[in-house]
Design a protein around this motif. Structure first.
Motif, short mmCIF file in Angstrom:
data_model
loop_
_atom_site.label_atom_id
_atom_site.label_comp_id
_atom_site.label_asym_id
_atom_site.label_seq_id
_atom_site.Cartn_x
_atom_site.Cartn_y
_atom_site.Cartn_z
N GLU A 1 2.77 1.59 -3.42
CA GLU A 1 1.68 2.29 -4.23
C GLU A 1 1.45 3.94 -4.20
O GLU A 1 1.33 4.64 -5.23
CB GLU A 1 0.50 1.60 -4.34
CG GLU A 1 0.71 -0.03 -4.87
CD GLU A 1 -0.78 -0.81 -4.61
OE1 GLU A 1 -1.67 -0.20 -3.87
OE2 GLU A 1 -0.64 -1.99 -4.64
N GLU A 2 1.34 4.19 -2.99
CA GLU A 2 1.31 5.61 -2.81
C GLU A 2 2.51 6.40 -2.83
O GLU A 2 2.36 7.57 -3.21
CB GLU A 2 0.72 5.60 -1.39
CG GLU A 2 -0.63 5.05 -1.20
CD GLU A 2 -1.33 5.19 0.32
OE1 GLU A 2 -2.51 4.96 0.35
OE2 GLU A 2 -0.38 5.61 1.17
N HIS A 3 3.54 6.00 -2.35
CA HIS A 3 5.01 6.81 -2.59
C HIS A 3 6.01 6.46 -3.28
O HIS A 3 6.85 7.14 -3.25
CB HIS A 3 5.15 6.96 -1.07
CG HIS A 3 4.17 7.17 -0.03
ND1 HIS A 3 4.08 8.68 0.09
CD2 HIS A 3 3.35 6.74 0.83
CE1 HIS A 3 3.22 8.78 1.05
NE2 HIS A 3 2.62 7.90 1.55
N LEU B 1 0.97 -1.07 -0.03
CA LEU B 1 -0.01 -0.03 -0.10
C LEU B 1 0.85 1.18 -0.11
O LEU B 1 0.58 2.17 -0.90
CB LEU B 1 -0.82 0.01 1.23
CG LEU B 1 -1.81 1.33 1.57
CD1 LEU B 1 -2.70 1.31 0.32
CD2 LEU B 1 -2.50 1.24 2.77
#
Length: 261
Positions: A134-136, A131
């Motif tokens: 995917e975000e950073h 997670l």
């Protein structure tokens, strides 16, 4: 000299305090941080010491092995003291903690820093590392004083999630307390005496999971040699807030800089 008689005299009070700790770690950490009123060297949080001397032990590894074009994630950020230190070295710093109250305090103490952010997340949970990746994108990771309060299975779960975060470019710097005596000797080293336990230590005993030690053997179990390369490691001194009339409180520790294979 701390004798066996002294240890036995401390047992009833330590046992009474330890019974207050919730069994669920997330509940324990949220309860601990929700009751914190003051931080810093004169505050209530055992490990929230000034970081100058301790940081000097890691600066060469951070500067020499980490890609400073990547963001950095501070795992178990607490009130964000080390997240703010990392923000001076990377384009952005994200502090992650399991306790909402810790994240709220960290955000309040860091409001003046635009490159710092915080979020609540359990990084021992399945998929948590993916997670964040995917975000950073790929990121460096800093972990101070988290693995030594986890159970062996949780340590492996956290290691796997960190592998997802760093990808092929990020690195992990971990630093943990590594006191090898028994728990009562550890408390004595922090200023506890029969009938007198310093307030920050008392709050920790009665509020958070029982700590263990974490050195090279524990690191190999959490970060298997087939998946990780050790770029640097060795003994360090972890700083705690001054207690028992001391000007500083040092705890034997271990650090490692890790590269995912």
């Amino acid at each position: 000299m701390f004798t066996i008689v002294d240890q036995l005299r401390m047992v009833p009070e330590v046992a009474r305090l330890a019974r207050l700790t919730p069994r669920d770690p997330v509940t324990a950490w949220e309860g601990y941080w929700s009751r914190v009123r003051t931080t810093g060297t004169q505050g209530e949080v055992l490990w929230d010491a000034e970081i100058g001397a301790e940081a000097e032990q890691y600066a060469h590894a951070v500067d020499g092995f980490m890609d400073h074009a990547l963001p950095v994630i501070d795992v178990g950020c607490g009130n964000g003291r080390w997240t703010r230190w990392l923000a001076d070295r990377f384009p952005s710093a994200l502090g992650v903690d399991v306790a909402d109250s810790a994240v709220e305090r960290a955000a309040a103490e860091s409001a003046h820093l635009p490159a710092v952010s915080f979020r609540t997340l359990d990084l021992t949970a399945p998929g948590a590392g993916r997670l964040l990746q995917e975000e950073h994108g790929e990121a460096n990771v800093f972990v101070r004083g988290v693995f030594h309060v986890l159970r062996p299975r949780q340590r492996k779960d956290l290691g796997r999630n960190l592998r997802d975060i760093v990808g092929s470019r990020g690195r992990v710097l971990l630093t943990e307390t590594n006191f090898r005596g028994n728990p009562l000797s550890y408390m004595h080293s922090l200023g506890a005496r029969p009938g007198s336990i310093p307030a920050p230590l008392r709050r920790a005993i009665g509020g958070i999971p029982v700590p263990g030690h974490f050195g090279s053997a524990e690191r190999r179990a959490a970060f298997p040699d087939g998946s990780w390369t050790v770029l640097a490691d060795g003994p360090v001194t972890i700083e705690a807030v001054p207690m028992g009339g001391r000007t500083s409180t040092g705890i034997p520790g271990y650090f490692a800089m890790l590269d995912a294979r």
